[in-house]
Design an enzyme around this catalytic site. Structure first.
Site, PDB file in Angstrom:
ATOM      1  CE1 TYR A 223      44.668  37.414  35.905  1.00 52.77           C
ATOM      2  CE2 TYR A 223      44.607  39.537  34.792  1.00 52.77           C
ATOM      3  CZ  TYR A 223      44.603  38.793  35.957  1.00 52.77           C
ATOM      4  OH  TYR A 223      44.532  39.437  37.167  1.00 52.77           O
TER       5      TYR A 223
ATOM      6  N   PRO B 104      35.742  45.123  41.723  1.00 55.53           N
ATOM      7  CG  PRO B 104      35.907  47.015  40.365  1.00 55.53           C
ATOM      8  CD  PRO B 104      36.447  45.620  40.522  1.00 55.53           C
ATOM      9  CG  LEU B 105      31.769  46.380  38.995  1.00 56.71           C
ATOM     10  CD1 LEU B 105      31.322  46.325  37.545  1.00 56.71           C
ATOM     11  CD2 LEU B 105      31.324  47.689  39.647  1.00 56.71           C
ATOM     12  N   GLY B 106      31.909  43.266  42.797  1.00 52.42           N
ATOM     13  CA  GLY B 106      31.477  42.050  43.490  1.00 52.42           C
ATOM     14  C   GLY B 106      31.197  40.900  42.553  1.00 52.42           C
TER      15      GLY B 106
ATOM     16  CG  HIS C 280      49.223  37.087  39.929  1.00 50.77           C
ATOM     17  ND1 HIS C 280      48.831  36.740  38.652  1.00 50.77           N
ATOM     18  CD2 HIS C 280      48.083  37.433  40.565  1.00 50.77           C
ATOM     19  CE1 HIS C 280      47.527  36.861  38.534  1.00 50.77           C
ATOM     20  NE2 HIS C 280      47.050  37.274  39.682  1.00 50.77           N
TER      21      HIS C 280
ATOM     22  CG  PHE D 227      26.664  39.057  43.600  1.00 53.58           C
ATOM     23  CD1 PHE D 227      25.442  38.465  43.335  1.00 53.58           C
ATOM     24  CD2 PHE D 227      27.713  38.243  44.005  1.00 53.58           C
ATOM     25  CE1 PHE D 227      25.258  37.091  43.455  1.00 53.58           C
ATOM     26  CE2 PHE D 227      27.551  36.869  44.125  1.00 53.58           C
ATOM     27  CZ  PHE D 227      26.314  36.294  43.853  1.00 53.58           C
TER      28      PHE D 227
END
Length: 332
Positions: free
Chosen positions: A56, A206-208, A126, A211
């Site tokens: 990252y 988890p929040l798409g 990973h 979206f």
């Protein structure tokens, strides 16, 4: 207030964690100070699980976490820290996967150095190196645990069959996979296998990828984001169709008097006691919306209304492009 918890290899952690990919500008510009503000909020709100990776920002996320730990002496005792390794480059500079003992330990050592800690609480492979048996890789992870460099281990984006093979060698603490109202493939085996194995299912995105929030990524920003601009769900006409579909979810959340992000997190937590979402954000206000989801107890009626607004299979476009699918194991 006390928050719901989940277990990872015997450790009790908050039911929602912090996805620290956002600390490395994956979704847009940020600063180390901004990342620290999110970690401050996590400390305040009792969110104890932090998820990062060596890739990252090529170490930038881990460096931000390490700097925070050095500035806040009590934080290391509070935070359960996960990182990953296994993504590499070949001699020509092309992306590849390396699960050899030498590579995993060398990268782990660099991660520990960046964060200034002696051991990581959870260490993931990973991406699987296809040619190397997962049983062999599991033995490598057991050896790292025996050396005291990691406390638990897991895998990212593996199939249920691979989890069974690994667990036959040693218990697997966690499997990380994309899982949300927008991506429900884990329900075709991975959710169930994690429950059978006593393995935490750590749900990223988890929040798409926004979206499922009140402020989805605007169309004009998509071309500026390296990953999004080639992702099928963000390409026209899929993008417009996905905004229209999730407008129903936003309307439902507003009718319930809750942020859309909170409703998305609460829905995931309701899918099983082994599931731990890790939303990422650069915004403290948005982080608080996500934490609100851990406070919601959805009724059977609430869950039915959510399913009516976003029935399984609603999303337009695949979750990954052909290139983005290199590495994750498909199983359905």
């Amino acid at each position: 207030m006390s928050r719901p918890t989940r277990k990872i290899a015997g450790a009790e952690v908050s039911a929602m964690g912090v996805g620290a990919m956002s600390f490395a500008e994956f979704y847009g510009p940020t600063t180390e100070e901004n990342s620290w503000a999110v970690l401050d909020a996590a400390m305040e709100l009792g969110v104890t699980h932090i998820d990062t990776s060596n890739v990252y920002g090529m170490g930038r996320s881990e460096e931000a976490i390490g700097a925070y730990l050095r500035r806040n002496g009590a934080a290391r005792e509070v935070f359960h820290i996960a990182t990953k390794a296994g993504i590499s480059k070949d001699a020509a500079g092309n992306r590849c996967f390396d699960n050899s003992p030498e590579h995993l330990e060398a990268e782990l050592d660099r991660s520990l150095s960046r964060m200034g800690i002696e051991a990581v609480d959870l260490f993931y492979v990973h991406r699987r190196e296809e040619a190397r048996p997962i049983e062999e890789v599991t033995a490598t992870l057991v050896a790292l645990r025996d050396k005291g460099k990691i406390k638990g281990f897991g895998f990212s984006e593996i199939a249920p069959a691979s989890l069974r093979r690994a667990a036959a060698v040693a218990p697997v603490a966690a499997v990380q996979s994309e899982y949300s109202l927008a991506t429900r493939a884990p329900e075709l085996g991975l959710v169930q296998e994690c429950a059978r194995q006593g393995t935490a299912l750590v749900a990223f995105s988890p929040l798409g990828r926004a979206f499922l929030t009140d402020r989805p990524i605007e169309a004009e920003r998509v071309p500026t984001l390296a990953w999004m601009k080639s992702n099928p769900r963000f390409l026209s006409p899929n993008y417009e169709a996905n905004i229209a579909a999730t407008d129903r979810f936003r309307a439902l959340a507003a009718d319930m008097g809750e942020p859309a992000a909170a409703l998305a997190v609460a829905w995931l937590l309701a899918q099983g006691s082994q599931i731990l979402p890790i939303p990422g954000t650069r915004s403290v206000a948005h982080f608080r919306e996500c934490v609100r989801g851990t406070e919601l107890a959805l009724s059977t009626e609430d869950l039915a209304r959510i399913e009516e607004a976003l029935p399984v299979g609603w999303a337009h476009g695949d979750r990954y492009s052909v290139g983005q699918y290199v590495g994750p194991e498909r199983y359905c």
